[in-house]
Design an enzyme around this catalytic site. Structure first.
Site, PDB file in Angstrom:
ATOM      1  N   CYS A 146      13.481  10.939   6.393  1.00 20.29           N
ATOM      2  CA  CYS A 146      13.590  10.371   7.735  1.00 20.29           C
ATOM      3  C   CYS A 146      15.016  10.508   8.276  1.00 20.29           C
ATOM      4  CB  CYS A 146      13.144   8.921   7.744  1.00 20.29           C
ATOM      5  SG  CYS A 146      13.862   7.960   6.413  1.00 20.29           S
ATOM      6  N   SER A 181       5.784   6.841  10.236  1.00 15.65           N
ATOM      7  CA  SER A 181       6.018   7.484  11.527  1.00 15.65           C
ATOM      8  C   SER A 181       6.228   6.450  12.631  1.00 15.65           C
ATOM      9  CB  SER A 181       4.834   8.379  11.880  1.00 15.65           C
ATOM     10  OG  SER A 181       3.664   7.608  11.983  1.00 15.65           O
ATOM     11  N   THR A 182       6.973   6.829  13.644  1.00 16.37           N
ATOM     12  CA  THR A 182       7.209   5.950  14.794  1.00 16.37           C
ATOM     13  C   THR A 182       5.872   5.624  15.471  1.00 16.37           C
ATOM     14  OG1 THR A 182       9.434   6.759  15.103  1.00 16.37           O
ATOM     15  CG2 THR A 182       8.388   5.811  17.036  1.00 16.37           C
ATOM     16  N   GLU A 222      10.994   0.853   9.510  1.00 18.63           N
ATOM     17  CA  GLU A 222      11.894   1.982   9.264  1.00 18.63           C
ATOM     18  C   GLU A 222      11.103   3.220   9.645  1.00 18.63           C
ATOM     19  OE1 GLU A 222      13.361   5.041   8.007  1.00 18.63           O
ATOM     20  OE2 GLU A 222      13.312   4.345   5.925  1.00 18.63           O
ATOM     21  N   LYS A 253       0.844  -1.198   0.000  1.00 25.30           N
ATOM     22  CA  LYS A 253       0.000   0.000   0.000  1.00 25.30           C
ATOM     23  C   LYS A 253       0.884   1.254   0.000  1.00 25.30           C
ATOM     24  CE  LYS A 253      -1.835   2.472   3.251  1.00 25.30           C
ATOM     25  NZ  LYS A 253      -1.705   3.831   2.685  1.00 25.30           N
ATOM     26  N   GLU A 280      10.615  14.900  15.693  1.00 25.85           N
ATOM     27  CA  GLU A 280      10.808  14.906  14.248  1.00 25.85           C
ATOM     28  C   GLU A 280       9.872  15.956  13.640  1.00 25.85           C
ATOM     29  OE1 GLU A 280       9.479  11.403  11.926  1.00 25.85           O
ATOM     30  OE2 GLU A 280      11.420  11.494  10.941  1.00 25.85           O
TER      31      GLU A 280
HETATM   32  P1  NAI Z   1       2.091   7.776   8.758  1.00 19.04           P
HETATM   33  O1  NAI Z   1       3.036   6.934   9.499  1.00 19.04           O
HETATM   34  O2  NAI Z   1       0.698   7.935   9.253  1.00 19.04           O
HETATM   35  O3  NAI Z   1       1.962   7.226   7.257  1.00 19.04           O
HETATM   36  C1  NAI Z   1       2.838   6.314   6.645  1.00 19.04           C
HETATM   37  C2  NAI Z   1       2.038   5.217   5.976  1.00 19.04           C
HETATM   38  O4  NAI Z   1       1.346   4.453   6.965  1.00 19.04           O
HETATM   39  C3  NAI Z   1       0.965   5.687   5.008  1.00 19.04           C
HETATM   40  O5  NAI Z   1       0.930   4.818   3.899  1.00 19.04           O
HETATM   41  C4  NAI Z   1      -0.304   5.569   5.829  1.00 19.04           C
HETATM   42  O6  NAI Z   1      -1.459   5.401   5.042  1.00 19.04           O
HETATM   43  C5  NAI Z   1      -0.025   4.318   6.623  1.00 19.04           C
HETATM   44  N1  NAI Z   1      -0.785   4.157   7.860  1.00 19.04           N
HETATM   45  C6  NAI Z   1      -1.348   5.111   8.642  1.00 19.04           C
HETATM   46  N2  NAI Z   1      -1.931   4.549   9.715  1.00 19.04           N
HETATM   47  C7  NAI Z   1      -1.729   3.212   9.624  1.00 19.04           C
HETATM   48  C8  NAI Z   1      -2.085   2.083  10.442  1.00 19.04           C
HETATM   49  N3  NAI Z   1      -2.743   2.230  11.575  1.00 19.04           N
HETATM   50  N4  NAI Z   1      -1.703   0.855  10.046  1.00 19.04           N
HETATM   51  C9  NAI Z   1      -0.988   0.693   8.919  1.00 19.04           C
HETATM   52  N5  NAI Z   1      -0.646   1.707   8.100  1.00 19.04           N
HETATM   53  C10 NAI Z   1      -1.000   2.961   8.450  1.00 19.04           C
HETATM   54  O7  NAI Z   1       2.747   9.198   8.567  1.00 19.04           O
HETATM   55  P2  NAI Z   1       1.993  10.616   8.330  1.00 19.04           P
HETATM   56  O8  NAI Z   1       0.809  10.761   9.233  1.00 19.04           O
HETATM   57  O9  NAI Z   1       1.749  10.761   6.893  1.00 19.04           O
HETATM   58  O10 NAI Z   1       3.122  11.641   8.805  1.00 19.04           O
HETATM   59  C11 NAI Z   1       3.207  12.000  10.162  1.00 19.04           C
HETATM   60  C12 NAI Z   1       4.635  12.141  10.602  1.00 19.04           C
HETATM   61  O11 NAI Z   1       5.295  10.896  10.489  1.00 19.04           O
HETATM   62  C13 NAI Z   1       5.472  13.077   9.781  1.00 19.04           C
HETATM   63  O12 NAI Z   1       5.323  14.384  10.193  1.00 19.04           O
HETATM   64  C14 NAI Z   1       6.855  12.549  10.030  1.00 19.04           C
HETATM   65  O13 NAI Z   1       7.347  13.078  11.240  1.00 19.04           O
HETATM   66  C15 NAI Z   1       6.647  11.075  10.174  1.00 19.04           C
HETATM   67  N6  NAI Z   1       6.955  10.335   8.947  1.00 19.04           N
HETATM   68  C16 NAI Z   1       8.125   9.653   8.891  1.00 19.04           C
HETATM   69  C17 NAI Z   1       8.475   8.968   7.749  1.00 19.04           C
HETATM   70  C18 NAI Z   1       9.758   8.236   7.657  1.00 19.04           C
HETATM   71  O14 NAI Z   1      10.169   7.847   6.565  1.00 19.04           O
HETATM   72  N7  NAI Z   1      10.428   7.978   8.746  1.00 19.04           N
HETATM   73  C19 NAI Z   1       7.632   8.984   6.554  1.00 19.04           C
HETATM   74  C20 NAI Z   1       6.382   9.688   6.727  1.00 19.04           C
HETATM   75  C21 NAI Z   1       6.095  10.342   7.878  1.00 19.04           C
END
Ligand code: NAI
Ligand code: MG
Length: 503
Positions: free
Chosen positions: A316, A261-262, A282, A208, A413
Site C-alpha cells: 500500500c 482497498s479504499t 488503512e 478475518k 493505485e
Molecule cells: P479488498 O479491499 O476487497 O480486500 C481486503 C479485505 O477486505 C479482504 O479480506 C476481503 O475479503 C475483505 N472484504 C472485501 N469486501 C468486504 C466488505 N464488503 N466488507 C468487509 N470486508 C470485505 O481488496 P482486493 O479486492 O483484494 O484488491 C483490490 C485492490 O485493492 C487492489 O488492487 C489494491 O489496489 C487495493 N488493495 C489495497 C491494500 C492495502 O493494503 N492498501 C490491500 C489489498 C488491496
C-alpha cells in the site's frame, strides 16, 4: 575493430555527456535454482478457529487456497457464514469478561512474549507457507514478513505492563471485542499489526484474513493454542467479502480495524455510520518517491526499485510514482532500465527471485488493464526481456516515462510492479505534484540537503516520509494515512491509543 575514440564514447555520462549506455546482461547471469526446502507443514483442510478450537463451519462449505506461482491447490479453507461469525463474537465476549479482560498487563505480556518466541522457532516453516500461499519471494517472507511479525509481538509484549505511559496523565482501559479484516499482501504481518496491540491493551479479537491468503493465519492459531492463550481471546473466521462484512458490522464489536482497498473501506464506513463503533482504516496509496539532482543517484535507484518492485508492488505504501528532478531524469531512467534488466522474475520459492507471483488472477487482470490504459493514454512503456513461467500469475516489471498527472497510471493505485515517472523543476512543483493525489500514505525524498528533507517532510501530506531510504519499518514507528489512505495509526504508542479508551 572500433577506434579508440569509439571505445571512449561508450563510457557514459561523466565523460561524454551522453546517457549511460543501455547494457544488456540477458542470459549471461542465469543462476542455478536455489529452492528453499523447509516443510511448510500444511494441513489438507483448515477449519475456523473459535473459542480456542478448530471448528467446522456451520454451512459445511470450504473453498480452495491456491499457490499463485503454479495455480495448484494448497488446502481447503472453511467458509464462515453469519452464524459462525456470531459464535466467534460470543467466544470473544466471554473471554473478555471472564479471562483475558481480567488479566493484569504483566500477565498478558507473558502470553505475547510466548507467541513471539514460538513464531521465531517456526520462522522458516511460516516463511515457506507465506510464500506458497501468497506468491511473494521467499527472501521477502523469510527476511521481512516473519521477523517483523515476531518483532510486533515482542514490542507489544513490552507495552502490556506499561500502559499507564500510553496517555501520560490519563488512565487507559480496553474497548472490549474488536473486529478486524486484513488483506492479502502481508498476511502474517498485518495479522500481527492488528492483534498484538489489541491484546496488549486487553481487548479480545475476531479477525478475518483475506480469502487468497488464510493459511499463515490458521497456522498462527496453532501457536496461540501452544502458547495457552485463554480460549476465545483470538478467533479467526475465514471467507471472502460477505464474511468480512459480517465481521465489520457485528453489533458486539466495540471497534473495527480494516486494511484493504479504499473502495471497500468506504463501504464499511458507510455501513457503520451512526453506530458507536470506533474505527481505523488503512487503505490505498499512490506514493511519490522524489529524487533531487543532488541525491546519491545509485542509492536512489536501488531505493526506487525496492520501493515498487519489492513484493510485486503489492504494497500500500509502494513508491509507485517517481518524481525526478529534470537535470537527472535521463540518467535516472537509464540506470533504472539497466537495473530492471537484471531483476529476477519467477519462482517465489527460489532464494534468488526478486519478483515473485502476482497474488491472484483477478489482481493480474487489474494490473494488466491499468498498464494497457497507460499505453493507450500515450505514456512510454519499458519492460525488460525476461522469461516468465508458463503456469501461474506473473507480470513483467514495468516502467512508464512521459507520464502526466492526468494519466490513470499516475492517479490510480495499480498494486503491481509498475512505476510511473514524472519530472519536476522546482521544490514547489515536486511538493505540488506529490500531494496532487486522493491518497496520502507515504513518500520518499532523496537529496543531500538536510534542510530540504525537513521542508519536504512538513509539506508532504503523507503519514510516513522516508529520507534517502524507502520501505523501512519498525514496530515503534506509527504507520497510517492522510486523506483517502485512511485514518488511525498502527505501531508505536499512537497505535495503542487506537485500541483503548481514556478513563
Ligand atoms: P479488498 O479491499 O476487497 O480486500 C481486503 C479485505 O477486505 C479482504 O479480506 C476481503 O475479503 C475483505 N472484504 C472485501 N469486501 C468486504 C466488505 N464488503 N466488507 C468487509 N470486508 C470485505 O481488496 P482486493 O479486492 O483484494 O484488491 C483490490 C485492490 O485493492 C487492489 O488492487 C489494491 O489496489 C487495493 N488493495 C489495497 C491494500 C492495502 O493494503 N492498501 C490491500 C489489498 C488491496
Ligand atoms: Mg493462496
Amino acid at each position: 575493430m572500433p577506434t579508440l575514440a569509439e571505445k571512449k564514447s561508450t563510457r557514459g555520462p561523466a565523460r561524454t555527456g551522453r546517457p549511460a549506455p543501455e547494457l544488456i546482461f540477458g542470459d549471461l547471469w542465469v543462476f542455478d535454482p536455489a529452492p528453499e526446502s523447509a516443510d511448510p507443514k500444511l494441513k489438507p483442510r483448515y477449519d475456523l478457529f473459535i473459542g480456542g478450537q478448530f471448528v467446522a463451519p456451520k454451512s459445511g462449505k470450504y473453498f480452495a487456497s491456491i499457490n499463485p506461482a503454479n495455480e495448484q491447490k494448497l488446502a481447503e479453507i472453511a467458509l464462515a457464514g453469519r452464524e459462525d461469525v456470531d459464535a466467534a463474537y460470543a467466544a470473544a465476549e466471554r473471554a473478555f469478561s471472564t479471562t483475558w479482560g481480567r488479566l493484569p498487563g504483566r500477565e498478558r505480556a507473558k502470553y505475547l512474549f510466548r507467541i513471539a518466541r514460538l513464531l521465531q522457532d517456526r520462522a522458516r516453516e511460516f516463511a515457506v507457507a507465506e510464500t506458497l500461499d501468497g506468491g511473494k519471494p521467499i527472501k521477502e517472507s523469510r527476511d521481512f514478513d516473519v521477523p517483523m511479525a515476531a518483532a510486533h509481538f515482542f514490542y507489544h509484549a513490552g507495552w502490556a505492563d506499561k500502559l499507564d505511559y500510553v496517555a501520560p496523565g490519563r488512565r487507559v482501559a480496553p474497548l472490549g471485542v474488536v473486529g478486524q479484516v486484513i488483506p492479502w499482501n502481508f498476511p502474517l504481518l498485518m495479522l500481527a499489526w492488528k492483534i498484538a496491540p489489541a491484546l496488549a491493551m486487553g481487548n479480545t479479537v475476531v479477525l478475518k484474513p483475506a480469502e487468497t491468503t488464510s493459511i499463515t493465519c490458521l497456522k498462527l492459531a496453532e501457536i496461540l493454542q501452544d502458547a495457552g492463550l485463554p480460549p476465545g481471546t483470538v478467533n479467526f473466521v475465514t471467507g471472502a467479502g460477505e464474511t468480512g462484512a459480517a465481521v465489520m458490522g457485528h453489533p458486539t464489536a466495540a471497534k473495527v480495524a480494516f486494511t484493504g482497498s479504499t473502495e471497500v473501506g468506504k463501504i464499511i464506513m458507510r455501513s457503520l455510520a451512526g453506530t458507536e463503533k470506533k474505527m481505523t482504516m488503512e487503505l490505498g496509496g499512490k506514493a511519490a518517491n522524489i529524487v533531487f539532482d543532488d541525491a546519491p543517484i545509485d542509492q536512489a535507484v536501488e531505493g526506487i526499485v525496492n520501493g515498487i518492485f519489492f513484493n510485486q508492488g503489492h504494497v500500500c505504501c509502494a513508491g509507485s510514482r517517481l518524481l525526478v528532478h529534470e537535470p537527472v531524469a535521463d540518467r535516472v531512467l537509464a540506470k533504472l532500465k539497466n537495473r530492471l534488466r537484471v531483476l529476477r522474475v519467477g519462482d517465489p520459492m527460489d532464494k534468488n527471485t526478486d519478483i515473485g507471483a502476482i497474488n491472484s488472477k483477478e489482481q493480474l487482470g487489474k494490473i494488466a488493464a491499468l498498464v494497457e490504459s497507460g499505453v493507450q493514454e500515450g505514456a512510454e512503456i519499458f519492460q525488460p526481456p525476461c522469461r516468465l513461467p508458463t503456469k501461474g500469475y506473473y507480470f513483467r516489471p514495468t516502467i512508464f516515462s512521459g507520464v502526466s498527472m492526468s494519466h490513470r497510471i499516475a492517479r490510480e493505485e495499480i498494486f503491481g510492479p509498475v512505476l510511473s515517472i514524472l519530472t519536476f523543476r522546482t521544490v514547489e512543483e515536486a511538493i505540488e505534484k506529490a500531494n496532487n493525489t486522493a491518497y496520502g500514505l507515504s513518500a520518499g525524498v532523496w537529496t543531500d540537503k538536510g534542510s530540504r528533507i525537513l521542508k519536504m517532510s512538513v509539506e508532504l501530506k503523507a503519514g510516513v516520509v522516508w529520507a534517502n531510504t524507502y520501505n523501512k519499518f519498525d514496530p515503534a514507528s506509527p504507520f497510517g494515512g492522510y486523506k483517502e489512505s485512511g485514518f488511525g495509526r498502527e505501531g508505536g504508542r499512537q497505535g495503542l491509543l487506537d485500541y483503548c479508551k481514556l478513563v
